[in-house]
Design a protein around this motif. Sequence first.
Motif, PDB file in Angstrom:
ATOM      1  N   GLU A   1       7.408   0.439  -0.938  1.00 17.82           N
ATOM      2  CA  GLU A   1       7.290  -0.925  -1.429  1.00 17.82           C
ATOM      3  C   GLU A   1       8.421  -1.217  -2.412  1.00 17.82           C
ATOM      4  OE1 GLU A   1       6.633  -4.563  -2.177  1.00 17.82           O
ATOM      5  OE2 GLU A   1       5.397  -3.541  -0.679  1.00 17.82           O
TER       6      GLU A   1
ATOM      7  N   ARG B   1      -0.990  -1.002  -0.043  1.00 11.75           N
ATOM      8  CA  ARG B   1      -0.511  -0.896  -1.412  1.00 11.75           C
ATOM      9  C   ARG B   1      -1.643  -1.172  -2.373  1.00 11.75           C
ATOM     10  NH1 ARG B   1       3.332  -3.952   1.054  1.00 11.75           N
ATOM     11  NH2 ARG B   1       2.527  -5.818   0.057  1.00 11.75           N
TER      12      ARG B   1
ATOM     13  N   ARG C   1       3.231  -2.332  -6.372  1.00 11.88           N
ATOM     14  CA  ARG C   1       2.750  -0.962  -6.289  1.00 11.88           C
ATOM     15  C   ARG C   1       1.567  -0.750  -7.234  1.00 11.88           C
ATOM     16  NH1 ARG C   1       8.409   2.434  -7.079  1.00 11.88           N
ATOM     17  NH2 ARG C   1       9.544   1.638  -5.248  1.00 11.88           N
TER      18      ARG C   1
ATOM     19  N   ASN D   1       3.555   3.714  -1.559  1.00 10.91           N
ATOM     20  CA  ASN D   1       4.006   3.128  -2.822  1.00 10.91           C
ATOM     21  C   ASN D   1       5.520   3.156  -2.949  1.00 10.91           C
ATOM     22  OD1 ASN D   1       1.772   2.406  -5.011  1.00 10.91           O
ATOM     23  ND2 ASN D   1       0.992   4.099  -3.781  1.00 10.91           N
TER      24      ASN D   1
END
Length: 412
Positions: free
Chosen positions: A363, A236, A369, A360
């Motif tokens: 998450e 991330r 992110r 992303n």
Amino acid sequence: MRSTTSSSFPSSSHKDITRAGLHFLKIRITNPSIIAPKIISNIGLVEKMEKVSRIIPKNPSKSPKVSNDHPEVMEKLYVILEAVSDRVEMHKNIGEQRNDWNSLLLTSINTITLSAATMAAIAAAITTTPGAPMEVLKLSSSFTYLAATGLLVIMNKIQPSQLVEEQRNAARLMKQLESEIKTKVAIGNPTLSDVNEAMKKVLAIDRAYPLPLLGVMLEKFPAKVEPAVWWPEIRRGSTNKGQNDRNGWSVELEKEMKDIIRVLEVKDKDDYLRLGKKALKLNKGLAIAGPILTGLGAIGSAFLGSSPHDSWAVVLGIMAGALASVVNTVEHGGQVGMVFEMYRSNAGFFKMMEESIESNLKERNEESRENGEVFEMKVALKLGRSLSELRDVAASSSKKGKDIEEFGSKLF
């Protein structure tokens, strides 16, 4: 007279001095800025220096550009940066060398093959001439064909044009990594995770595009065409918050990114894998045909002048050599191996884009992110589109009952 004159001069001089002094005092009182500005500016400068001294730490090791827990982070990043810069030059130089291999081997093998075919033609033409050195020409043609066959097998095995494309990709990716590290150093405050991430990226590129040939060379004719992978597991991005509580993300942006993944998967990546399979089949067929033709030319040259086999021996000894030169030129002059590697790398680029978007979206914590607005711009730039064009592509792909017509990328 003298005493009168001498007494009157001092009196007048004293009056003039007195008037000048009073006039000077008036100037000082009415316009004090004539004398005082330097004092005022110095006071302001001292105040500014005191403020700066409170901000700048006295200990250089506690500079905001270096992590307090790992003061050697900056030094490690510079070590990695130096290694990356060295690899850029290595891949560039080796790529140029292997490009020379391709051109030199192609020219040499074609020259040898055509020379063998010429000797076979001369031997066939003097079969009825008594005392002609036909046996010498036959043996010379056969051995020349065998030499061309051996060189051609080696050349087809290593595929120099494909090696050149690998080194080009590696040099480009190393330059990109070099710029990323320089940006992190310039922005400041690097962490140990940045060092570990840079190390992983360097090693991933080394595995994807190795420099040596023996032992670790990439398979030039794989059983299955798969995208090239030159990146480690995507992590991330930054944990910095955006302009709102959702870190730049919204429901519409998440849906847009999911649609972009679908476009890249269905159109771009699938198309380059399909083209890669065709290029691989063509390259494999040419790589097999070349040595077979030169081998047949060697056999035909050996049987020249034999009464029961003379007709087909002439055909093999001459025509096989000419066809072998054509096949070799198409394969290596046309750089079919390079084309296959280019398609494989392009498919890998789109796979990396998919994984980056998915990492992303998976998450749950939006603050962990990458910033949504920045990430959308990054995706648009990598695909060669503006933000409005990217949104239009995502919107057109989300329509039900309609096939995806437009590719995601406009760059390639």
